[in-house]
Design a protein around this motif. Sequence first.
Motif, PDB file in Angstrom:
ATOM      1  N   GLN A 549      -5.221  -3.608  13.050  1.00 37.72           N
ATOM      2  CA  GLN A 549      -5.884  -2.384  12.699  1.00 37.72           C
ATOM      3  C   GLN A 549      -5.116  -1.247  13.668  1.00 37.72           C
ATOM      4  OE1 GLN A 549      -9.860  -2.919  13.979  1.00 37.72           O
ATOM      5  NE2 GLN A 549     -10.898  -2.828  12.518  1.00 37.72           N
ATOM      6  N   SER A 555      -3.967  -5.042   6.176  1.00 39.88           N
ATOM      7  CA  SER A 555      -6.356  -5.461   5.649  1.00 39.88           C
ATOM      8  C   SER A 555      -6.026  -6.250   5.176  1.00 39.88           C
ATOM      9  CB  SER A 555      -6.110  -3.648   5.043  1.00 39.88           C
ATOM     10  OG  SER A 555      -5.028  -4.229   3.839  1.00 39.88           O
ATOM     11  N   ARG A 558      -7.293  -8.993   7.891  1.00 49.06           N
ATOM     12  CA  ARG A 558      -8.119  -8.450   8.137  1.00 49.06           C
ATOM     13  C   ARG A 558      -9.089  -8.864   7.633  1.00 49.06           C
ATOM     14  NH1 ARG A 558      -5.691  -3.971   9.588  1.00 49.06           N
ATOM     15  NH2 ARG A 558      -6.897  -2.381   8.358  1.00 49.06           N
TER      16      ARG A 558
END
Length: 778
Positions: A549, A555, A558
């Motif tokens: 982040q 992403s 994540r």
Amino acid sequence: MIKYKVLLFILIPILGYSQKSPLELWYNKSASQWEETLPLGNGRLGIMPDGGVTTEKLVLNDITLWSGSPQDANNYKAFSFLPQIRELLLDNKNSDAEKLINENFVCTGPGSGSGDGANVQFGCYQVLGDMTLKFDYKTKSQPINYSRNLNIQTALASTQFTIDGVTYKREYFAGFGDDALFVKLTSSKKGKLNFTVQLDRPEYFKTENGKDNSLVMTGQLNNGIDGKGMKYKAKVKAKTTDGSVLYANNTIEIKNATEVILYISAGTDFKDKNFESSIDKILDVTMLKKYEDQKKIHIQNYQKLFNRVVLNFGKPVQKTLPTNERLDAFLKEPDSDTELPVLFYQYGRYLSISSTRVGLLPPNLQGLWAHQVQTPWNGDYHLDVNVQMNHWALETGNLSELNLPLKDLVKGMIPYGEKTAKAYYNADGWVAHVITNVWGFTEPGESASWGIAKAGSGWLCNNLWNHYLYTKDQNYLAEIYPIIKGAAKFYNSMLVKDPETGWLVTSPSVSPENSFLLPNGQDAHVCMGPTIDNQIVRELFNGVIVASQKLGIDSDLRNDFEKRLQLLPPSGVIGTDGRIQEWLKPYKEPDPQHRHISHLYGLYPASLITPESTPDLAEAAKKTLEVRGDDGPSWSIAYKMLFWSRLKDGNRAYKLLKAILRPTLATNINYGAGGGVYPNLLSAGPPFQIDGNFGATAAIGEMLIQSHAGFIELLPAMPDAWLKEGEVKGLKAEGNFTINMKWKNGKIIQYEILSPSPEKVKIKINGKVKNVYSKSIQ
């Protein structure tokens, strides 16, 4: 009732502070064994003088001197046995799984040599050699007024005594200016210094007199293959004010001198193929300078690091007892000497500054100081608590940059760890198990009972991540992100589902160095999902999520980790006896007071368990520690001290500090109770292991300040013995905050919070939580 006025204020920035209490180790006799000698180091070179009168031995070290060599000890067929091993564990046939691992799932060859790695390819950290000075005083009179000391405020040691009205002085330091070792010898009357200088070591050495008026020792260590291992060189030159110097017969002979300065340099071919010419240049340049100027620069450079923190408990009292006698007195009446814990804390910081430097290697099991060829446990980097503990004090102790050598060591392990991950688990990313060396060893150890613990890589990532939390250095975060991401990817790709709970866990694994009892009474080690693995995976996944982040990348990864977090075991499972279980199943323990307490990793160094956020687990941790007991090797006592500090029990932490400060001269290898310190304050397992020093230093820091739970708490775990009055300046908190404070009768009466720019910060002071703004140090 006394009312205390709490002030938030800002001072003009200064580079360092003054320490009221004298920070000195001193003795009225020479060292009778190595564990009484005084450690000096500049992060690369070390020297330990024993202060002998007629013969003095000075043990020399170079942080890079290792036997062994790079190797590939991976068993590339190991992963084919992984399904069978996992099936056996699912069928509760742990002993059969362990047997299969020992046969097919450990490293190839002798591994670490079971701790005797000097003559196998794993290698070990070794002593560089001994410099021996033999004196002729032309008299049989005995010395009087003997004293020997180490001043950790200046990183200078000295020896002094008088014979027949002549006072002899010796001064030693490992230069923080010129990268050399210095020994200055003087007599109070003209021409009274007569001595010889010799160099040697137990094996693989040759001494000779150089053509440039020097004494030189060279050699090549065993690499475990063909004997052609690391090369090294040590060189000594002398400068006298009068008298004569003879370089002959593989010695330096000094006659009728009044002042002599010995200059020593050394090096190895570890990442420096031109090391021999480098040594020559260092000595040539060094000998052109004035000694007093060199000493001044040495002190200035050292104090740029050391003077960042000052700690005082009450008003200073001049101590007249030698340090060895002071330890004996502290054992009987500890509360009467509040300055000894201050000395021990600052000594830990001194040892850190002296045993590592940016761009080189992190401190090993003995820091920088070893006196053997075969050092205990190879003097290597143990990854199941020890090398991590070596670094725990650095952030709070305002020595943040000294964490960087560990980062570099880990970075160098990645290519090796990727091979190991594929060979054994057919997994992505990289892994390291229990031990490593300067050659990048990541394979399992040679025995399943301890060697397949896979907490090592994740635990190392905790140290790397912690440095970011304290510094908020975005460039550093970008550098370590591939490292922590790779470690997380390994765990992610090798997790399996436990059918009883539905949780994703590691398999196979062990809880570091500990065993459990199977229902049939058999002693076993191998299991699924030991608690430390579960905690490390949870913490690591969270770290990668936050880092991605912050960096604005990955992403998809994540999101995957966020989903996987929901399937992991909790940070701890509380058993029917109220303790945190060490294993996924409630196995019985053959040794309830085992030295390792790995299942409390979530309490420290991680912040998964806190009294505020997880009170039930915090209480279970207390019960776990009560059963574990307070004794053990020094590093284990230090770890328990850290746990009790996190649990806000200052008196219990102080009790453990008193246990660490028990004097001993024992050097036997000890796995049970009986840790302490040697007369030179180095921690005893026994034998000497420096992690006890660093762990205790970290614990004292935790008693003074904690910042892991989302706020900065001042004096969270202070014992009654330190509450009367005191001050500390220069401690660091997460978020790159610097803390100064004073207290009296257990209450903070003054404090300041400094940061590079003003920031809103949550603090807990005198039991109350509030938001304040820090002051800029710009």
